[in-house]
Design an enzyme around this catalytic site. Structure first.
Site, PDB file in Angstrom:
ATOM      1  N   SER A 157       0.848  -1.196   0.000  1.00  0.00           N
ATOM      2  CA  SER A 157       0.000   0.000   0.000  1.00  0.00           C
ATOM      3  C   SER A 157       0.881   1.243   0.000  1.00  0.00           C
ATOM      4  CB  SER A 157      -0.841  -0.005   1.284  1.00  0.00           C
ATOM      5  OG  SER A 157      -1.562   1.191   1.438  1.00  0.00           O
TER       6      SER A 157
ATOM      7  N   TYR B 153      -2.945  -1.777  10.053  1.00  0.00           N
ATOM      8  CA  TYR B 153      -2.851  -1.854   8.587  1.00  0.00           C
ATOM      9  C   TYR B 153      -1.449  -1.440   8.121  1.00  0.00           C
ATOM     10  CZ  TYR B 153      -4.437  -1.174   3.722  1.00  0.00           C
ATOM     11  OH  TYR B 153      -4.600  -1.250   2.356  1.00  0.00           O
TER      12      TYR B 153
HETATM   13  N1  LIG Z   1      -8.471   0.440  -2.093  1.00  0.00           N
HETATM   14  C1  LIG Z   1      -7.392   1.067  -1.709  1.00  0.00           C
HETATM   15  O1  LIG Z   1      -7.361   2.305  -1.624  1.00  0.00           O
HETATM   16  C2  LIG Z   1      -6.136   0.329  -1.387  1.00  0.00           C
HETATM   17  C3  LIG Z   1      -4.984   1.080  -1.107  1.00  0.00           C
HETATM   18  C4  LIG Z   1      -3.828   0.392  -0.790  1.00  0.00           C
HETATM   19  C5  LIG Z   1      -3.815  -0.984  -0.743  1.00  0.00           C
HETATM   20  N2  LIG Z   1      -4.957  -1.673  -1.003  1.00  0.00           N
HETATM   21  C6  LIG Z   1      -4.899  -3.134  -0.912  1.00  0.00           C
HETATM   22  O2  LIG Z   1      -5.423  -3.703  -2.093  1.00  0.00           O
HETATM   23  C7  LIG Z   1      -5.888  -5.018  -1.802  1.00  0.00           C
HETATM   24  C8  LIG Z   1      -7.257  -5.215  -2.421  1.00  0.00           C
HETATM   25  O3  LIG Z   1      -8.193  -4.396  -1.723  1.00  0.00           O
HETATM   26  P1  LIG Z   1      -9.390  -3.615  -2.442  1.00  0.00           P
HETATM   27  O4  LIG Z   1      -9.127  -2.172  -2.269  1.00  0.00           O
HETATM   28  O5  LIG Z   1      -9.653  -4.169  -3.782  1.00  0.00           O
HETATM   29  O6  LIG Z   1     -10.561  -3.934  -1.404  1.00  0.00           O
HETATM   30  P2  LIG Z   1     -11.923  -4.795  -1.540  1.00  0.00           P
HETATM   31  O7  LIG Z   1     -12.472  -4.856  -0.157  1.00  0.00           O
HETATM   32  O8  LIG Z   1     -12.771  -4.233  -2.605  1.00  0.00           O
HETATM   33  O9  LIG Z   1     -11.392  -6.243  -1.970  1.00  0.00           O
HETATM   34  C9  LIG Z   1     -10.686  -7.073  -1.086  1.00  0.00           C
HETATM   35  C10 LIG Z   1     -11.196  -8.503  -1.260  1.00  0.00           C
HETATM   36  O10 LIG Z   1     -10.438  -9.343  -0.370  1.00  0.00           O
HETATM   37  C11 LIG Z   1     -11.340 -10.265   0.220  1.00  0.00           C
HETATM   38  N3  LIG Z   1     -10.783 -10.724   1.503  1.00  0.00           N
HETATM   39  C12 LIG Z   1     -10.604  -9.993   2.632  1.00  0.00           C
HETATM   40  N4  LIG Z   1     -10.101 -10.778   3.597  1.00  0.00           N
HETATM   41  C13 LIG Z   1      -9.956 -12.022   3.069  1.00  0.00           C
HETATM   42  C14 LIG Z   1      -9.489 -13.253   3.578  1.00  0.00           C
HETATM   43  N5  LIG Z   1      -9.082 -13.366   4.860  1.00  0.00           N
HETATM   44  N6  LIG Z   1      -9.452 -14.326   2.763  1.00  0.00           N
HETATM   45  C15 LIG Z   1      -9.872 -14.230   1.480  1.00  0.00           C
HETATM   46  N7  LIG Z   1     -10.361 -13.088   0.950  1.00  0.00           N
HETATM   47  C16 LIG Z   1     -10.393 -12.006   1.730  1.00  0.00           C
HETATM   48  C17 LIG Z   1     -12.632  -9.465   0.428  1.00  0.00           C
HETATM   49  O11 LIG Z   1     -13.758 -10.326   0.592  1.00  0.00           O
HETATM   50  C18 LIG Z   1     -12.669  -8.648  -0.857  1.00  0.00           C
HETATM   51  O12 LIG Z   1     -13.376  -9.322  -1.879  1.00  0.00           O
HETATM   52  C19 LIG Z   1      -5.846  -5.147  -0.278  1.00  0.00           C
HETATM   53  O13 LIG Z   1      -4.695  -5.863   0.104  1.00  0.00           O
HETATM   54  C20 LIG Z   1      -5.755  -3.723   0.192  1.00  0.00           C
HETATM   55  O14 LIG Z   1      -5.146  -3.614   1.462  1.00  0.00           O
HETATM   56  C21 LIG Z   1      -6.094  -1.047  -1.329  1.00  0.00           C
END
Ligand SMILES: NC(=O)c1ccc[n+]([C@@H]2O[C@H](COP(=O)([O-])OP(=O)(O)OC[C@H]3O[C@@H](n4cnc5c(N)ncnc54)[C@H](O)[C@@H]3O)[C@@H](O)[C@H]2O)c1
Length: 293
Positions: free
Chosen positions: A143, A156
C-alpha cells in the site's frame, strides 16, 4: 513476464475491487485463473463476469490466513491446470480508524493474520510450484501505507510495511531463479475496502466510505491495468498513482519530518477524530457502567 496467455495465475481477494479487476483483465489476456476470496457469493460473481470457458477458471473460497486451506488449494490448482505460473497476494482488510493505544490486540492480530500472514502463506506454499517454471511471478499488494505511517491505521500500516519488507527480501532470495517478485503500492483506489470494515456502527462506516471514495482518484480497472503493464515490463515496485509517487519521494526526502507536510486528506480528518472521540466515550461509558455494577 511479457506474455500472460495460458499462464496459470492465482489471485486472492478476487471477489471485489482490485482483485476482481485483475481477474477480468488477465482473463482477457488469455491467462488461466485460480481465484480465491472468502466471500463465496462475490467470488462466484467474478467467475460469472469472466463468463468464458469455465475450464479456464478454477475458484475456491477460503480465508487466506488459513495455512492448511492454502496447501490444499495450491495442490488442487496444480492438479487442475498442471502448473502454476504466478500468484497475486491481493486479499486484504482494513479497520475503522483507531489509535494504536486504543486498538484491541485481537483486532490488531486479525489484520496481521490476513494482510501479512495471508501473503506469507500464499508465497511460501506456491513458490515451490513457481520454481518449476522458467518464468513466474509473485505479486504482493502492499500500500501507500507500506511507505509512510498514517494515524488511525496502525495495524494496517504495520502489516503493509511488513509486506514490503517481506517482498523486497524474497526478491533478493529468488534473484536468478526466473521468479519476478513485485510489490504493489496503491494509493486510495475506489473499492469496497472501507465498506467491508466490520464495525459496530454501520452509519460511521458509511460516512468513512464516502470520505474515502472522495479521496480515491484511481479506479480498480485503472489499478489493474497499471499492475499488469508493470509486470510485463518486469518492474519490482509499482506505485499506482502520481500522488503515491509524490508522497513516496516526500517520505524519502524528509524521513524525520514528512508527517508535517502531508496533504489534509492524508491526515486523520475531522470525521475520524469525531468518530474516535465517540468510540472513546462509548468505551469510557462501558467501563463506568461495569464499575458501577
Ligand atoms: N483500495 C485502496 O485504496 C487500497 C490502497 C492500498 C492498498 N490496497 C490493498 O489492495 C488489496 C485489495 O483491496 P481492495 O481495495 O480491492 O478492497 P476490496 O475490499 O474491494 O477487496 C478485497 C477482497 O479481499 C477479500 N478478503 C478480505 N479478507 C480475506 C481473507 N481473509 N481471505 C480471502 N479473501 C479475503 C474481500 O472479501 C474482498 O473481496 C488489499 O490488500 C488492500 O489492502 C487497497
Amino acid at each position: 513476464m511479457k506474455n500472460l496467455t495460458n499462464k496459470v495465475l492465482i489471485i486472492t481477494g478476487a471477489g471485489s475491487g482490485i482483485g476482481r479487476a485483475l481477474a477480468l483483465q488477465l482473463a482477457r489476456e488469455g491467462a488461466r485463473l485460480a481465484l480465491n476470496d472468502w466471500n463465496t457469493k462475490t467470488l462466484q460473481a467474478t467467475v460469472d463476469l469472466i463468463g468464458q470457458d469455465q475450464s479456464l477458471v478454477y475458484s475456491q473460497a477460503f480465508d487466506v490466513s488459513d495455512r492448511p486451506a492454502w496447501e490444499s488449494f495450491a495442490k488442487k490448482v496444480n492438479d487442475h491446470f498442471g502448473q502454476i505460473d504466478g500468484i497475486f497476494n491481493n486479499a486484504g482488510i482494513t479497520t475503522f480508524p483507531e489509535t494504536i493505544p486504543e486498538m484491541d490486540p485481537i483486532d490488531f492480530s486479525r489484520v496481521l493474520e490476513i494482510n501479512l500472514w495471508g501473503v506469507i502463506h500464499g508465497s511460501q506454499v506456491v513458490i515451490p510450484y513457481l520454481l518449476k517454471q522458467k518464468a513466474s511471478l509473485v505479486v504482493n499488494v502492499s500500500s501507500l501505507l507500506g511507505l509512510m505511517g498514517y494515524g488511525g491505521q496502525g495495524a494496517y500500516v504495520t502489516a503493509k510495511f511488513a509486506v514490503r519488507g517481506f517482498t523486497e527480501t524474497l526478491r533478493q532470495e529468488l534473484a536468478g531463479t526466473g521468479v519476478l517478485v513485485t510489490a504493489i503500492h496503491p494509493g486510495p483506489v475506489k473499492t469496497n475496502l472501507t465498506r467491508n470494515i466490520k464495525f459496530h456502527d454501520q452509519d460511521l462506516v458509511n460516512k468513512l466510505s464516502r470520505v474515502f471514495d472522495d479521496a480515491a482518484t484511481t479506479t480498480p480497472e485503472a489499478a489493474a491495468e497499471i499492475i499488469i503493464k508493470g509486470i510485463k515490463k518486469g518492474k519490482h515496485r509499482i506505485l499506482l498513482s502520481p500522488r503515491t509517487k509524490m508522497l513516496d519521494r516526500l517520505v524519502r526526502l524528509l524521513p524525520n519530518s514528512y508527517h508535517r507536510y502531508l496533504p489534509r486528506t492524508f491526515r486523520p480528518g475531522h470525521l475520524i477524530k469525531k468518530a474516535l472521540a465517540k468510540r472513546a466515550a462509548e468505551k469510557q461509558g462501558a467501563i463506568l457502567g461495569e464499575t458501577s455494577v
